[in-house]
Write an enzyme that holds these catalytic residues in place. Structure first.
Site, mmCIF file in Angstrom:
data_model
loop_
_atom_site.group_PDB
_atom_site.id
_atom_site.type_symbol
_atom_site.label_atom_id
_atom_site.label_comp_id
_atom_site.label_asym_id
_atom_site.label_seq_id
_atom_site.Cartn_x
_atom_site.Cartn_y
_atom_site.Cartn_z
ATOM 1 N N LYS A 17 0.756 -1.386 -0.110
ATOM 2 C CA LYS A 17 0.153 -0.201 -0.070
ATOM 3 C C LYS A 17 0.910 1.276 -0.005
ATOM 4 C CE LYS A 17 -2.359 -0.580 3.566
ATOM 5 N NZ LYS A 17 -2.744 -1.442 4.453
ATOM 6 N N GLY A 18 1.943 1.136 0.629
ATOM 7 C CA GLY A 18 2.813 2.403 0.725
ATOM 8 C C GLY A 18 3.549 2.609 -0.399
ATOM 9 N N ILE A 19 3.740 1.624 -1.248
ATOM 10 C CA ILE A 19 4.488 1.900 -2.581
ATOM 11 C C ILE A 19 3.292 2.471 -3.555
ATOM 12 C CG2 ILE A 19 5.742 0.794 -4.562
ATOM 13 C CD1 ILE A 19 7.366 1.117 -2.061
ATOM 14 N N PRO A 190 -11.172 -13.851 -3.158
ATOM 15 C CA PRO A 190 -10.961 -13.061 -2.180
ATOM 16 C C PRO A 190 -11.225 -11.333 -2.092
ATOM 17 C CG PRO A 190 -9.219 -14.442 -2.572
ATOM 18 C CD PRO A 190 -10.290 -14.615 -3.682
ATOM 19 N N THR A 191 -11.053 -10.864 -3.342
ATOM 20 C CA THR A 191 -11.111 -9.282 -3.630
ATOM 21 C C THR A 191 -12.676 -9.002 -3.566
ATOM 22 O OG1 THR A 191 -9.446 -9.192 -5.074
ATOM 23 C CG2 THR A 191 -10.848 -7.625 -5.427
ATOM 24 N N CYS A 383 25.934 5.516 12.837
ATOM 25 C CA CYS A 383 25.442 5.755 14.308
ATOM 26 C C CYS A 383 26.105 4.875 15.201
ATOM 27 C CB CYS A 383 23.655 5.662 14.447
ATOM 28 S SG CYS A 383 23.409 6.417 15.667
ATOM 29 N N LEU A 384 25.265 3.621 15.773
ATOM 30 C CA LEU A 384 26.127 2.907 16.369
ATOM 31 C C LEU A 384 27.453 2.135 15.768
ATOM 32 C CD1 LEU A 384 26.144 1.300 19.181
ATOM 33 C CD2 LEU A 384 24.867 -0.376 18.047
ATOM 34 N N HIS A 509 22.257 9.675 10.673
ATOM 35 C CA HIS A 509 21.743 8.893 9.677
ATOM 36 C C HIS A 509 21.346 9.254 8.077
ATOM 37 C CE1 HIS A 509 20.437 5.712 12.672
ATOM 38 N NE2 HIS A 509 20.356 6.716 13.497
ATOM 39 N N GLU A 511 21.073 7.809 5.652
ATOM 40 C CA GLU A 511 20.092 6.989 4.769
ATOM 41 C C GLU A 511 18.764 7.484 4.545
ATOM 42 O OE1 GLU A 511 21.315 6.102 7.406
ATOM 43 O OE2 GLU A 511 20.166 4.850 8.847
#
Ligand code: GLN
Length: 533
Positions: A17-19, A190-191, A383-384, A509, A511
């Site tokens: 969904k995010g993409i 299913p849809t 970071c770490l 960070h 990234e």
């Protein structure tokens, strides 16, 4: 008038969904619209900051210091705009706001209920974007799957907003169409069920996106349209893509953006075609790179694909722009020993030492770093990972065998990584984290200044411990330069080794801010060093 697009999901989680939401945002933006994406997470944590990466993948950090769902990373990578705290809301936050208002007496003696008070608070958080006047489209992704108890108040909000706003509000429902190999058939049942769930909650989807591994025929689209009350044109297939960065183009080919524009009242002939040149340029490089670049990521959550999402994506972008195909090897730092370190790392062109919390897996990072330092392998410590670089250096170059981080060992005499004085007093209350963007001044003529091509930068942080200034002089005298300093607090942000081809540790960070159109220079240069340029 701002248009509100909701993206819901059915049948299964992890369908992307995010993409999908990010891809739609990308396409509308490429047509000249002002777009923002938002994510609702139906869990009770106030934010994902306290979640173990195994629970929920990476914790993404926004510029304004919000610990956010990793989908916000996709939004930034796809839209190239900054997300903020308001772009990610959890059920915990909604309830916290409502309860705070209740205590203040804002509800004037009324009984506070899920409907209308919780749903109003959700609505307020969506519509606040429209109120700014800065956006033509607000795309809101609702976490979880339709039918879950947790997502009910969100779906109810979609129902209300669709009722109130008419064609200014749409619902896109993403489902999965499984392939039964025994029957050699794709199944839409299913849809149909999942759309029924949505309808039962009062929401008729306007567009259905079918995630599938095989081509969906026009007949099947017609069937879904008929059973689910949507236009055939609004049944869209989203076939598995070779890369997430191909999804916007697949959605363009399926005319998702066009359907959205038509349904929200635009005349498609009056809207400019999407400008995708830069995106296509990147994709061309990504898909045509054949020579490999081998990078290892040494970390403690490597078994979970999503735990270092932003690092992974930043590497994919950087490799593509260098015309290389990324071959990423994940190494569980717990497994690294003096006996196997050479075997594990000798084939690698470059290595990233991952961020993290807690002691588990830390000593493996130190062992890896000794090898990488001594063998001249291009290495980035994040970071770490940067803190481990400092500790390895103190132990093996400065001879402080008990050098350690205050995070693991309060009793050591050499706390190379320590808490700041003002944090120590707050430790009993859980301590404080440095979160969000902070400025950093890079030393002229340092390697890191050459990487960025400038001296003043701003990067995002998420950590509690800091390089201990007491050791700064010893480090520099022995060849480890503190080449990035916070101009306000003097805290060390970057360390780099003088006599090494590329050995840089950053307390922040990088990234989080690497996007498709603006890949991060540290990752670009790490890959360059790794391929010997
Ligand atoms: N655990 C370390 C700290 O709190 C590093 C955090 C990180 O890698 N994000 O300082």
């Amino acid at each position: 008038m701002t248009k509100y697009i909701f993206v819901t999901g059915g049948v299964a989680s992890s369908l992307g969904k995010g993409i999908l939401a990010a891809s739609l945002g990308n396409l509308l933006q490429a047509r000249g619209f002002r777009v923002t994406n938002q994510k609702f997470d139906p869990y009770i944590n106030i934010d994902p900051g306290t979640l173990n990466p195994y629970e929920h993948g990476e914790c993404y950090v926004t510029e304004d210091g919000h610990e956010a769902d990793l989908d916000l990373g996709h939004y930034e990578r796809f839209l190239d705009v900054h997300m903020h705290k308001s772009n990610n809301i959890t059920t915990g936050r909604i309830y916290q706001n409502v309860i705070r208002k209740e205590r203040k007496g804002d509800y004037l003696g009324k009984t506070v209920q899920v409907i209308p008070h919780i749903t109003d608070e959700i609505k307020r958080n969506v519509m606040a974007f429209g109120k700014t006047g800065d956006y033509d489209f607000v795309i809101t992704e609702i976490g979880g799957t339709v039918g879950d108890i947790e997502s009910l108040p969100y779906i109810e909000t979609v129902r209300q907003m669709k009722w109130e706003l008419g064609s200014d509000c749409l619902c896109i429902h993403l489902t999965y169409v499984p392939y039964l190999s025994a029957a050699k058939e794709l199944k839409t049942k299913p849809t149909q069920h999942s759309v029924k769930d949505l309808q039962q909650e009062g929401v008729q989807p306007d567009i259905i996106v079918l995630r599938t591994e095989h081509e969906i025929t026009d007949d099947m689209k017609r069937k879904v349209a008929l059973f689910c009350n949507v236009d055939v044109k609004a049944v869209i297939q989203s076939k598995d893509a070779s890369s997430i960065y191909r999804v916007p183009l697949n959605m363009l080919a399926e005319r998702l953006d066009e359907v959205v524009l038509e349904k929200t009242g635009f005349d498609i002939n009056q809207v400019p075609a999407p400008k995708m040149d830069d995106w296509n340029h990147f994709l061309h490089k990504l898909e045509n790179a054949s020579k490999p670049v081998c990078i290892a990521l040494v970390g403690k959550y490597v078994q979970l694909q999503d735990a270092y999402k932003s690092i992974h994506e930043a590497l994919i972008q950087a490799a593509a722009y260098n015309d290389r195909k990324l071959v990423l090897t994940s190494i569980l730092s717990d497994d690294v020993t003096e006996a196997n370190v050479a075997e594990l790392l000798k084939e690698q062109d470059g290595v990233i030492i991952a961020p993290g919390f807690g002691h588990r897996g830390f000593e493996g990072k130190v062992i890896a770093l000794q090898y990488l330092r001594e063998h001249g392998v291009p290495t980035l410590g994040v970071c770490l990972g940067m803190q481990a670089m400092a500790i390895e250096f103190a132990r093996n170059v400065l001879g402080q065998k008990d050098a350690n981080s205050m995070e693991f060992n309060e009793l050591t005499t050499h706390n190379v990584i320590d808490l700041m004085e003002d944090q120590k007093s707050m430790l009993n209350k859980g301590g404080t984290m440095r979160l969000g963007a902070y400025p950093c001044k890079l030393k002229k003529d340092s390697k890191v200044a050459a990487v960025y091509g400038k001296e003043l930068i701003e990067e995002r942080h998420r950590h509690r411990y800091e390089f201990n200034h007491k050791y700064l002089k010893d480090f520099e005298a022995a060849g480890m330069l503190c080449s990035g300093i916070n101009p306000d607090s003097g805290l060390v942000e970057v360390i780099e080794l003088k006599d090494h081809p590329w050995f840089i540790g950053v307390q922040y960070h990088p990234e989080y801010s690497s996007t498709v159109l603006h890949p991060h220079p540290l990752f670009l240069r790490l890959i360059q060093a790794a391929i010997g340029h």
